[in-house]
Design a protein around this motif. Structure first.
Motif, mmCIF file in Angstrom:
data_model
loop_
_atom_site.group_PDB
_atom_site.id
_atom_site.type_symbol
_atom_site.label_atom_id
_atom_site.label_comp_id
_atom_site.label_asym_id
_atom_site.label_seq_id
_atom_site.Cartn_x
_atom_site.Cartn_y
_atom_site.Cartn_z
ATOM 1 N N SER A 239 5.695 60.883 53.378
ATOM 2 C CA SER A 239 6.055 62.056 52.577
ATOM 3 C C SER A 239 5.659 61.881 51.116
ATOM 4 O O SER A 239 5.138 62.803 50.481
ATOM 5 N N ILE B 14 12.720 64.874 49.722
ATOM 6 C CA ILE B 14 12.657 63.481 50.206
ATOM 7 C C ILE B 14 13.896 62.717 49.759
ATOM 8 O O ILE B 14 14.533 62.013 50.545
ATOM 9 N N VAL C 190 9.449 58.164 54.699
ATOM 10 C CA VAL C 190 9.447 58.273 53.232
ATOM 11 C C VAL C 190 8.063 57.963 52.678
ATOM 12 O O VAL C 190 7.560 58.673 51.791
#
Length: 377
Positions: free
Chosen positions: A314, A293, A311
């Motif tokens: 994730s 990430i 983001v």
């Protein structure tokens, strides 16, 4: 002119495309003086590029509330533009992961912002100044909260416009009493179009060294992906517990966290860069995904970077995976006990089956062994 007869600086533009609530409250200077005991130095709780921040007691409606009072320093490089940008942004943005602006005061040369008080200070303080023992799960939740705040800024303020923060860093992530993360300091923020992902704002380069998007620095083109890059640096900061730039070394040896971490990852030294306090808490799968990430946030090509929406998703996935891993590590004790009980030469359901003394001794011996063994797992 103000009601007190003193000149005000020019008011913020009312033509903003931002959609939101009514403008925040305007405080009289005398109210601010009373709240901070005339800017008593003992009440200073922070100091940034704008100026000192004081802890004060503000009368808000019928209640007395604790507030953070930020006063512009006359020597600051920031000024009226940043002050009114912050007032305009925060009076129209509302999200649980953004710091709330209670009001402002402009009196002569005095420019003061009044925020909700965040008792746990900044993420930077806990990582680098206080040495707070933050667990891996606590750090993950802080990252998730901050990412949600940035996602809202980029896409949640209206259909047509969003906000680019332009100064994402650990000192601008504040922590509430329950450790909820809130994005703060919108003095450098810019409005951008959200219906065109490639849209950029051509502007003078501003931000903080170490978090600054290299592409923005080189071209002057500010996009939402510039915030994404800075957040990638924050992710590494949380993982490694190292500052974005270590200026304690000689100038020629200054450590740039993003570059150092990326080189270490390529060399296969990932485990060695992790903060030793959390090294044994992270599952290998979660570590690999968290680093992935961060790497996507830091991609040289802004178009290849993740969006903040991606983001958020994730990081939430990493949290779920880590919680499952933690739960799985707690089950062996029950599993071993269950297997051993099934091996006993008699039913074991709590009923009285006339168990012999020898069998009972065997049961107690096995139980003790299991307890000692499971404790050392």
């Amino acid at each position: 002119m103000s009601a007190t007869g003193h000149r005000k600086d020019s008011e913020p533009s009312t033509s903003s495309s931002l959609q939101g609530s009514e403008p925040c409250r305007h405080f009289e200077f005398s109210e601010i003086q009373q709240a901070t005991n005339d800017f008593d130095e003992s009440l200073v709780i922070g100091h940034g590029g704008f100026g000192k921040v004081y802890r004060g007691n503000i009368i808000n409606g019928s209640s007395l509330v604790i507030a953070a009072v930020k006063r512009l320093d006359s020597m600051s490089s920031q000024g009226a533009a940043e002050f009114w940008a912050e007032v305009e942004m925060l009076s129209k943005l509302q999200h649980c992961n953004l710091v709330s602006l209670i009001g402002y005061c402009n009196y002569g040369k005095e420019m003061i912002l009044v925020y909700e008080y965040m008792p746990n200070g900044t993420l930077e303080d806990h990582l680098h100044n206080l040495g707070t023992p933050l667990s891996w799960l606590e750090r993950l939740n802080i990252c998730i909260g901050a990412s949600r705040g940035l996602h809202y800024l980029h896409t949640g303020t209206g259909i047509q416009v969003g906000v680019i923060h332009r100064d994402v860093k650990s000192s601008n992530i504040l922590l509430h009493e329950n450790w909820a993360a809130k994005i703060s300091d919108f003095g450098l923020s810019k409005i951008s179009q959200t219906n065109r992902p490639s849209t950029y704002v051509k502007t003078v380069v501003k931000g903080t060294f170490g978090y600054l998007d290299p592409n923005y620095y080189a071209t002057g083109k500010l996009t939402r992906k510039s915030d994404v890059y800075a957040f990638g640096v924050v992710l590494l900061e949380v993982l490694c517990r190292k500052r974005a730039v270590d200026t304690t070394l000689d100038e020629e040896q200054w450590l740039n966290l993003a570059r150092w971490a990326q080189e270490s990852i390529k060399e296969g030294n990932l485990k060695h860069i992790i903060d030793s306090d959390i090294r044994d808490q992270i599952s290998p799968k979660c570590l690999k995904e968290f680093v992935r990430i961060a790497e996507k946030c830091l991609h040289n090509n802004p178009k290849q970077r993740s969006t903040m929406a991606e983001v958020v998703v994730s990081l939430e996935s990493v949290l779920t995976s880590q919680e499952k891993f933690n739960n799985s590590m707690q089950t062996p004790r029950k599993t071993i006990f269950g297997r051993m009980v099934n091996m006993l030469p008699f039913p074991f359901k709590g009923e009285n089956y006339g168990i012999s003394s020898s069998s009972l001794k065997l049961c107690l011996s096995i139980s003790t062994y299991i307890s000692i063994t499971a404790t050392n797992i």
